[in-house]
Design a protein around this motif. Structure first.
Motif, PDB file in Angstrom:
ATOM      1  N   PHE A 246       0.845  -1.185   0.000  1.00  0.00           N
ATOM      2  CA  PHE A 246       0.000   0.000   0.000  1.00  0.00           C
ATOM      3  C   PHE A 246       0.883   1.238   0.000  1.00  0.00           C
ATOM      4  CE2 PHE A 246      -2.384  -3.384   1.960  1.00  0.00           C
ATOM      5  CZ  PHE A 246      -3.647  -3.266   1.401  1.00  0.00           C
ATOM      6  N   GLY A 247       0.478   2.246  -0.765  1.00  0.00           N
ATOM      7  CA  GLY A 247       1.151   3.529  -0.781  1.00  0.00           C
ATOM      8  C   GLY A 247       0.254   4.587  -0.174  1.00  0.00           C
ATOM      9  N   VAL A 248       0.801   5.399   0.719  1.00  0.00           N
ATOM     10  CA  VAL A 248       0.041   6.450   1.396  1.00  0.00           C
ATOM     11  C   VAL A 248       0.616   7.800   0.991  1.00  0.00           C
ATOM     12  CG1 VAL A 248      -0.705   7.396   3.599  1.00  0.00           C
ATOM     13  CG2 VAL A 248      -0.432   4.909   3.343  1.00  0.00           C
ATOM     14  N   PHE A 249      -0.177   8.599   0.288  1.00  0.00           N
ATOM     15  CA  PHE A 249       0.232   9.929  -0.144  1.00  0.00           C
ATOM     16  C   PHE A 249      -0.498  10.956   0.712  1.00  0.00           C
ATOM     17  CE2 PHE A 249       0.556   7.171  -3.936  1.00  0.00           C
ATOM     18  CZ  PHE A 249       1.930   7.256  -4.121  1.00  0.00           C
ATOM     19  N   GLU A 250       0.257  11.802   1.410  1.00  0.00           N
ATOM     20  CA  GLU A 250      -0.305  12.569   2.513  1.00  0.00           C
ATOM     21  C   GLU A 250      -1.238  13.704   2.097  1.00  0.00           C
ATOM     22  OE1 GLU A 250       3.108  13.728   4.741  1.00  0.00           O
ATOM     23  OE2 GLU A 250       3.400  11.722   5.588  1.00  0.00           O
ATOM     24  N   GLY A 251      -0.978  14.366   0.988  1.00  0.00           N
ATOM     25  CA  GLY A 251      -1.852  15.456   0.574  1.00  0.00           C
ATOM     26  C   GLY A 251      -1.592  16.742   1.331  1.00  0.00           C
ATOM     27  N   ASP A 252      -2.610  17.611   1.394  1.00  0.00           N
ATOM     28  CA  ASP A 252      -2.478  18.954   1.953  1.00  0.00           C
ATOM     29  C   ASP A 252      -3.317  19.105   3.222  1.00  0.00           C
ATOM     30  OD1 ASP A 252      -0.976  19.788  -0.365  1.00  0.00           O
ATOM     31  OD2 ASP A 252      -2.879  19.924  -1.449  1.00  0.00           O
ATOM     32  N   GLY A 253      -3.101  20.204   3.945  1.00  0.00           N
ATOM     33  CA  GLY A 253      -3.931  20.534   5.099  1.00  0.00           C
ATOM     34  C   GLY A 253      -3.962  19.423   6.132  1.00  0.00           C
TER      35      GLY A 253
ATOM     36  N   ARG B 185      -3.227   4.683   7.931  1.00  0.00           N
ATOM     37  CA  ARG B 185      -2.077   3.779   8.061  1.00  0.00           C
ATOM     38  C   ARG B 185      -2.170   2.976   9.361  1.00  0.00           C
ATOM     39  NH1 ARG B 185       4.047   4.665   6.253  1.00  0.00           N
ATOM     40  NH2 ARG B 185       4.905   2.770   7.131  1.00  0.00           N
ATOM     41  N   GLN B 186      -2.547   3.626  10.457  1.00  0.00           N
ATOM     42  CA  GLN B 186      -2.724   2.922  11.725  1.00  0.00           C
ATOM     43  C   GLN B 186      -3.776   1.821  11.593  1.00  0.00           C
ATOM     44  OE1 GLN B 186      -2.907   6.965  14.085  1.00  0.00           O
ATOM     45  NE2 GLN B 186      -2.985   5.256  15.514  1.00  0.00           N
ATOM     46  N   LEU B 187      -4.891   2.169  10.968  1.00  0.00           N
ATOM     47  CA  LEU B 187      -5.977   1.200  10.810  1.00  0.00           C
ATOM     48  C   LEU B 187      -5.530   0.011   9.976  1.00  0.00           C
ATOM     49  CD1 LEU B 187      -9.083   0.550  11.119  1.00  0.00           C
ATOM     50  CD2 LEU B 187      -9.349   1.661   8.894  1.00  0.00           C
TER      51      LEU B 187
ATOM     52  N   GLU C 295       3.946   2.120   2.656  1.00  0.00           N
ATOM     53  CA  GLU C 295       4.972   3.146   2.467  1.00  0.00           C
ATOM     54  C   GLU C 295       4.312   4.502   2.290  1.00  0.00           C
ATOM     55  OE1 GLU C 295       8.842   4.063  -0.407  1.00  0.00           O
ATOM     56  OE2 GLU C 295       7.915   2.075  -0.373  1.00  0.00           O
ATOM     57  N   SER C 296       4.762   5.471   3.070  1.00  0.00           N
ATOM     58  CA  SER C 296       4.219   6.828   2.986  1.00  0.00           C
ATOM     59  C   SER C 296       5.129   7.726   2.158  1.00  0.00           C
ATOM     60  CB  SER C 296       4.060   7.434   4.382  1.00  0.00           C
ATOM     61  OG  SER C 296       3.063   6.776   5.113  1.00  0.00           O
ATOM     62  N   MET C 297       4.507   8.737   1.550  1.00  0.00           N
ATOM     63  CA  MET C 297       5.264   9.667   0.724  1.00  0.00           C
ATOM     64  C   MET C 297       4.568  11.020   0.752  1.00  0.00           C
ATOM     65  SD  MET C 297       6.397   9.190  -3.261  1.00  0.00           S
ATOM     66  CE  MET C 297       7.544  10.331  -4.038  1.00  0.00           C
ATOM     67  N   PRO C 298       5.293  12.111   1.074  1.00  0.00           N
ATOM     68  CA  PRO C 298       4.660  13.440   1.014  1.00  0.00           C
ATOM     69  C   PRO C 298       4.203  13.729  -0.411  1.00  0.00           C
ATOM     70  CG  PRO C 298       6.779  13.531   2.123  1.00  0.00           C
ATOM     71  CD  PRO C 298       6.694  12.189   1.469  1.00  0.00           C
TER      72      PRO C 298
ATOM     73  N   ASP D 289      -0.686  -2.320  -4.581  1.00  0.00           N
ATOM     74  CA  ASP D 289      -2.022  -2.865  -4.839  1.00  0.00           C
ATOM     75  C   ASP D 289      -3.090  -1.842  -4.466  1.00  0.00           C
ATOM     76  OD1 ASP D 289      -1.324  -5.825  -5.403  1.00  0.00           O
ATOM     77  OD2 ASP D 289      -0.302  -5.426  -3.501  1.00  0.00           O
ATOM     78  N   GLY D 290      -2.867  -1.144  -3.371  1.00  0.00           N
ATOM     79  CA  GLY D 290      -3.810  -0.146  -2.896  1.00  0.00           C
ATOM     80  C   GLY D 290      -3.109   1.163  -2.611  1.00  0.00           C
ATOM     81  N   LEU D 291      -3.797   2.271  -2.875  1.00  0.00           N
ATOM     82  CA  LEU D 291      -3.226   3.612  -2.682  1.00  0.00           C
ATOM     83  C   LEU D 291      -4.202   4.460  -1.882  1.00  0.00           C
ATOM     84  CD1 LEU D 291      -2.215   3.952  -6.393  1.00  0.00           C
ATOM     85  CD2 LEU D 291      -0.560   3.846  -4.533  1.00  0.00           C
TER      86      LEU D 291
END
Length: 360
Positions: free
Chosen positions: A3-10, A20-22, A37-40, A65-67
């Motif tokens: 899974f990739g986590v893109f943080e976004g704004d605000g 991510r915790q969930l 994996e997280s990415m700004p 697989d999931g974003l």
């Protein structure tokens, strides 16, 4: 599963941290191998002098697989002619995420009491239709003279077939009912291709009942009898209108999310904005991204025939609904006493309580 986590704004970094915790807690509990994996990503990471997508970002996304895409601050992005593509547009285009799925449901304690309970999934094309291509200007509009403006609509048979398949598969998993919303009386060619594509696939899904409605009739059903709808499939512009109406009726605009699906991966995105005025204060309500994560796990579980993911998705949905039903279990953004982190911990605990104990 990656899974990739893109943080976004605000509030994006806060609500994506909740997701991510969930995911970490639930996937570990059900014994699913995973890597997150997280990415700004967002306004602060845009290179305004380069219109091309960030190669590192796209490479990460293509390996997943999931974003999860956090909310983005659309209002402060510079004009497309200055070279700024929004993150959602870059990812959607680069990953060929051709379908948008909005699962809209009423929620006890959130939905106005006069609204009858309903649960509908609105599926629409991501082809531009009348909607401009983000980052490329209004390529579907033109002004032959200063007094005349024209719009060009694009609908393809390939895109229509793929969106129809997505909708039929969703209907098979839900209540075996598919409503096709169209405007063939006004746009017989473009809407005709769309309708033909749905009709040609119908024999492959014999358990799914197919109903056809015009746009204006669908609006009437959403207002007067939304419980009669299960899965709705339509084109881009119509889908956006129906989604806004459904979320307004349900009162859940700030707590529901959406899925962008392709043939290889699923991306979730919130329906709400980036709420910069409360960013970093621990007040953000992460429900939308958590609901979206549940639907993502369900979609991936069905796609890869992994029942533990489907069960985890159901547990998340039930836990979230239970928390939101109680004012004392909501975040401050919804008038409750909990911080973003406290609410997330409560949802995780409720989810794990609803799942079988891990084996061994």
């Amino acid at each position: 599963m990656k899974f990739g986590v893109f943080e976004g704004d605000g509030i994006g970094p806060e609500v994506t941290s909740s997701s991510r915790q969930l995911l970490t807690s639930v996937l570990t509990h059900v014994g699913a191998d995973h890597h997150i994996e997280s990415m700004p990503l967002g306004f602060s990471s845009i290179n305004f002098g380069d219109r091309s997508p960030d190669p590192d970002m796209i490479a990460l996304a293509q390996s997943c697989d999931g974003l999860i895409l956090g909310p983005v601050d659309f209002g402060n992005y510079p004009p497309s002619e200055l070279g700024a593509l929004t993150p959602g547009a870059m990812l959607q285009r680069s990953l060929d995420l051709y379908a948008t799925v909005y699962p809209v449901r009423t929620l006890s304690g959130i939905t106005p009491p006069q609204i009858a309970p309903f649960d509908v999934a609105i599926v629409h094309l991501n082809e531009p239709g009348y909607v401009m291509n983000e980052g490329q200007g209004t390529v579907n509009e033109m002004m032959p003279t200063s007094e005349v403006a024209m719009a060009v609509r694009k609908i393809t048979r390939e895109g229509s077939t793929r969106i129809a398949q997505t909708a039929f598969e969703a209907a098979e998993r839900r209540r075996q009912s598919l409503t096709v919303v169209h405007q063939t009386d006004l746009l017989p060619l473009t809407e005709g291709i769309f309708m033909e594509s749905v009709q040609e696939l119908a024999p492959d899904y014999p358990t799914v009942r197919v109903n056809e409605l015009r746009v204006e009739d669908t609006i009437g059903v959403l207002i007067n009898a939304p419980q009669d709808l299960d899965v709705v499939v339509t084109s881009n512009a119509i889908g956006r209108i129906l989604t806004d109406l459904a979320t307004s009726l349900s009162g859940t605009s700030g707590v529901i999310g959406k899925l962008l699906q392709g043939s290889s991966r699923v991306m979730v995105q919130t329906h709400h904005g980036s709420a910069p005025t409360i960013a970093g204060q621990g007040q953000a309500n992460p429900s939308a991204v958590l609901f979206s994560c549940a639907h993502m796990l369900s979609a991936l579980g069905h796609r890869h025939r992994r029942q533990p993911l489907v069960s985890a998705a159901t547990a998340i949905l039930d836990s979230l609904s239970g928390c939101l039903a109680q004012p004392a279990q909501r975040t401050s953004e919804l008038g409750g006493p909990l911080s973003t982190h406290e609410f997330t911990e409560l949802v995780i605990a409720g989810t794990l309580d609803r799942l079988p104990e891990p084996r061994g």
